[in-house]
Scaffold this motif. Structure first.
Motif, PDB file in Angstrom:
ATOM      1  N   THR A  48       1.036  -1.122  -0.101  1.00  0.00           N
ATOM      2  CA  THR A  48       0.146   0.015   0.014  1.00  0.00           C
ATOM      3  C   THR A  48       0.938   1.418   0.050  1.00  0.00           C
ATOM      4  N   ALA A  49       1.965   1.297   0.922  1.00  0.00           N
ATOM      5  CA  ALA A  49       2.958   2.485   0.926  1.00  0.00           C
ATOM      6  C   ALA A  49       3.372   2.646  -0.453  1.00  0.00           C
ATOM      7  N   MET A  50       3.773   1.598  -1.060  1.00  0.00           N
ATOM      8  CA  MET A  50       4.493   1.671  -2.499  1.00  0.00           C
ATOM      9  C   MET A  50       3.703   2.019  -3.403  1.00  0.00           C
ATOM     10  N   TYR A  51       2.335   1.780  -3.605  1.00  0.00           N
ATOM     11  CA  TYR A  51       1.537   2.329  -4.650  1.00  0.00           C
ATOM     12  C   TYR A  51       1.140   3.641  -4.148  1.00  0.00           C
ATOM     13  N   ALA A  52       0.830   3.862  -2.906  1.00  0.00           N
ATOM     14  CA  ALA A  52       0.499   5.376  -2.626  1.00  0.00           C
ATOM     15  C   ALA A  52       1.401   6.477  -3.088  1.00  0.00           C
ATOM     16  N   LEU A  53       2.987   5.964  -2.987  1.00  0.00           N
ATOM     17  CA  LEU A  53       3.877   6.861  -3.714  1.00  0.00           C
ATOM     18  C   LEU A  53       3.999   6.935  -5.095  1.00  0.00           C
ATOM     19  N   TYR A  54       3.748   5.790  -5.619  1.00  0.00           N
ATOM     20  CA  TYR A  54       3.565   5.596  -7.320  1.00  0.00           C
ATOM     21  C   TYR A  54       2.477   6.602  -7.713  1.00  0.00           C
ATOM     22  N   ILE A  55       1.296   6.460  -7.193  1.00  0.00           N
ATOM     23  CA  ILE A  55       0.273   7.365  -7.638  1.00  0.00           C
ATOM     24  C   ILE A  55       0.159   8.679  -7.313  1.00  0.00           C
ATOM     25  N   GLY A  56       0.387   8.917  -5.996  1.00  0.00           N
ATOM     26  CA  GLY A  56       0.504  10.313  -5.457  1.00  0.00           C
ATOM     27  C   GLY A  56       1.555  11.068  -6.022  1.00  0.00           C
ATOM     28  N   VAL A  57       2.685  10.569  -6.287  1.00  0.00           N
ATOM     29  CA  VAL A  57       3.857  11.357  -6.981  1.00  0.00           C
ATOM     30  C   VAL A  57       3.693  11.466  -8.341  1.00  0.00           C
ATOM     31  N   ALA A  97      -3.707 -11.939  -2.652  1.00  0.00           N
ATOM     32  CA  ALA A  97      -4.846 -10.897  -2.095  1.00  0.00           C
ATOM     33  C   ALA A  97      -4.201  -9.570  -1.425  1.00  0.00           C
ATOM     34  N   ALA A  98      -3.541 -10.077  -0.441  1.00  0.00           N
ATOM     35  CA  ALA A  98      -2.774  -8.937   0.234  1.00  0.00           C
ATOM     36  C   ALA A  98      -1.954  -7.821  -0.512  1.00  0.00           C
ATOM     37  N   VAL A  99      -0.955  -8.842  -1.494  1.00  0.00           N
ATOM     38  CA  VAL A  99      -0.320  -7.757  -2.120  1.00  0.00           C
ATOM     39  C   VAL A  99      -1.277  -7.062  -3.300  1.00  0.00           C
ATOM     40  N   GLY A 100      -2.103  -7.769  -3.773  1.00  0.00           N
ATOM     41  CA  GLY A 100      -3.028  -7.031  -4.624  1.00  0.00           C
ATOM     42  C   GLY A 100      -3.988  -5.973  -4.308  1.00  0.00           C
ATOM     43  N   LEU A 101      -4.274  -6.168  -3.150  1.00  0.00           N
ATOM     44  CA  LEU A 101      -5.017  -4.852  -2.595  1.00  0.00           C
ATOM     45  C   LEU A 101      -4.314  -3.640  -2.105  1.00  0.00           C
ATOM     46  N   GLY A 102      -3.044  -3.848  -2.182  1.00  0.00           N
ATOM     47  CA  GLY A 102      -2.114  -2.681  -2.036  1.00  0.00           C
ATOM     48  C   GLY A 102      -2.407  -1.733  -3.146  1.00  0.00           C
ATOM     49  N   LEU A 103      -2.712  -2.242  -4.280  1.00  0.00           N
ATOM     50  CA  LEU A 103      -2.841  -1.169  -5.485  1.00  0.00           C
ATOM     51  C   LEU A 103      -4.303  -0.405  -5.035  1.00  0.00           C
ATOM     52  N   PRO A 104      -5.365  -1.013  -5.130  1.00  0.00           N
ATOM     53  CA  PRO A 104      -6.510   0.247  -4.789  1.00  0.00           C
ATOM     54  C   PRO A 104      -6.319   0.868  -3.461  1.00  0.00           C
ATOM     55  N   PHE A 105      -5.724   0.041  -2.442  1.00  0.00           N
ATOM     56  CA  PHE A 105      -5.775   0.943  -1.186  1.00  0.00           C
ATOM     57  C   PHE A 105      -4.838   2.248  -1.171  1.00  0.00           C
ATOM     58  N   GLY A 106      -3.256   1.737  -1.918  1.00  0.00           N
ATOM     59  CA  GLY A 106      -2.411   2.769  -2.216  1.00  0.00           C
ATOM     60  C   GLY A 106      -2.808   3.942  -3.112  1.00  0.00           C
ATOM     61  N   MET A 118     -12.571  -1.611  -8.356  1.00  0.00           N
ATOM     62  CA  MET A 118     -11.456  -2.561  -8.835  1.00  0.00           C
ATOM     63  C   MET A 118     -11.384  -3.613  -7.891  1.00  0.00           C
ATOM     64  N   VAL A 119     -11.545  -3.459  -6.519  1.00  0.00           N
ATOM     65  CA  VAL A 119     -11.711  -4.443  -5.325  1.00  0.00           C
ATOM     66  C   VAL A 119     -12.903  -5.415  -5.728  1.00  0.00           C
ATOM     67  N   LEU A 120     -14.121  -4.705  -5.740  1.00  0.00           N
ATOM     68  CA  LEU A 120     -15.413  -5.628  -6.127  1.00  0.00           C
ATOM     69  C   LEU A 120     -15.216  -6.473  -7.220  1.00  0.00           C
ATOM     70  N   SER A 121     -14.674  -5.887  -8.379  1.00  0.00           N
ATOM     71  CA  SER A 121     -14.581  -6.830  -9.502  1.00  0.00           C
ATOM     72  C   SER A 121     -13.547  -7.809  -9.542  1.00  0.00           C
TER      73      SER A 121
END
Length: 414
Positions: free
Chosen positions: A33-42, A154-163, A281-284
């Motif tokens: 989640t931290a990794m994707y937050a940086l990717y998306i936010g930056v 699932a734990a890894v994949g959910l990092g994308l929508p959460f992040g 994305m999470v739902l689908s």
């Protein structure tokens, strides 16, 4: 950012434990989640705003150049860091090193005041973040038994929508203060790296010799000679190319293409659209994976979700209204989430050889990373030549349709 398939690290664990260590899966979620937050936010908010502020007239071309060159760094450093961590037999030091170095990299990015300096700083940022990503992705095959890989993925994949949601919200919050925003994202990643390495025990794995370049090329061509795997590779590459050609320019699309409600700023619009996209994305992802298992039909769901992504891209192509962008965000999230969930399952069923599964999944990740290299260049050319974003949506829709059609020749999976 190098989008990767969960649980397909650079190597296969030599001795998988009987069960994942206590707390490992929540820590994987936090780390990703931290990794994707940086990717998306930056990359999705702050960097786009910074580039536009320096040279508004050439922001599309400049942003495309920065995105393309930095993606090359991402693609190079990810496998190199993975190979080096393989040789050391350790993951935690690489997670910690990459995460901590994100902070000074973001500090340098905040200081950059020319397009060239922004490019250099973001390339450094991509380099250290892909050291972090390569190591934390490899934790799953190293420390999680096959019976728990679904939960770990699932734990890894959910990092994308959460992040993505966290990144968009923080990016909007710091849109008027780039330097502080960059430092916040760097601190989040560094904190996640410290938390992960402090709370997870790691046993040194036997060091593995790196595969020679010639052997790597031979492995790549051998995998693509397999009929079904080749078509799965092509389909993934086409859809990812279309997706990132548009998503990388979301802020500029909101600035120059979409008629926003009065008083709404583009960065505020991103902060509204991204959570909608993430929830869809999470739902689908969950529903698509469940239904494809229940009906034992992978190609149907992969093709239908790719076509749904194409339909989503047509909505803002023919309407510049804010409602159209809201609909696009939801429908695109539904299509892309289902596609990534079911297509990953499909790929595991068409791997050429079971004994080379980790290697061939690594080959598949080229279909994830490669299109991200050329997507900014293609998008900037399309927008510059056409003079607007309508053509970009149409080109991305065509790529998504082609990705849907690419699964039809696959023979061994329904």
């Amino acid at each position: 950012m190098a989008l990767s398939s969960p649980g397909t690290g650079t190597s296969e664990a030599t001795a998988a434990p009987s069960r994942p260590a206590r707390g490992l899966l929540p820590l994987l979620l936090v780390g990703n989640t931290a990794m994707y937050a940086l990717y998306i936010g930056v990359a999705g908010v702050l960097l786009a705003l910074q580039v536009a502020e320096i040279d508004p007239a050439h922001k599309v071309a400049n942003f495309g150049l920065i995105g393309g060159v930095s993606a090359i760094f991402a693609t190079v450093f990810n496998p190199v860091a993975g190979a080096l961590s393989d040789r050391s037999g350790r993951r935690n030091p690489w997670v910690l090193g990459g995460g901590l170095l994100a902070l000074p990299a973001m500090f340098l990015l905040g200081l950059a005041d020319t397009i060239l300096l922004i490019m250099i700083a973001w390339c450094l940022g991509q380099a250290v973040m892909n050291v972090y990503q390569a190591a934390i992705t490899s934790v799953v095959p190293d420390r999680v038994p096959v019976s728990a890989r679904g939960r770990a993925s699932a734990a890894v994949g959910l990092g994308l929508p959460f992040g993505s949601t966290i990144g968009a919200l923080l990016g909007a919050a710091f849109s008027d203060d780039f330097r502080t925003g960059y430092l916040v994202f760097g601190a989040i990643t560094a904190g996640a790296a410290v938390l992960f390495t402090a709370c997870t025990r790691e046993e040194r794995l036997p060091a593995r010799a790196p595969m020679p370049v010639r052997a790597q090329l031979a492995a790549f061509t051998a995998a693509l000679r397999d009929h079904d795997f080749r078509w799965a590779f092509i389909g993934r590459a086409l859809l990812v190319l279309g997706y990132f050609a548009v998503s990388a320019y979301q802020l500029y699309i909101l600035q120059d293409h979409t008629a926003l409600p009065e008083g709404m700023e583009p960065e505020e619009a991103v902060a509204l659209l991204m959570p909608l996209n993430s929830v869809a994305m999470v739902l689908s992802t969950v529903l698509g994976g469940y239904l494809s298992d229940r009906f034992d039909r992978r190609k149907l769901f992969v093709g239908a979700s790719a076509l749904l992504s194409a339909l989503a891209l047509l909505i803002p192509a023919f309407s510049t209204g804010w409602t159209a962008m809201l609909a696009f965000s939801v429908v695109n999230g539904l299509g892309f989430g289902c596609y990534m969930a079911v297509d990953t399952a499909l790929v595991t069923m068409v791997l050429p050889a079971a004994e080379d599964a980790a290697r061939d999944m690594g080959v598949l990740n080229i279909a994830n990373a490669g299109p991200q290299i050329i997507a900014p260049f293609i998008a900037s050319v399309v927008v510059s030549v056409s003079g607007g974003y309508t053509a970009l949506f149409l080109v991305a829709a065509v790529l998504s349709v082609a990705g849907a059609l690419a699964v039809k020749p696959i023979r061994s999976v329904r």
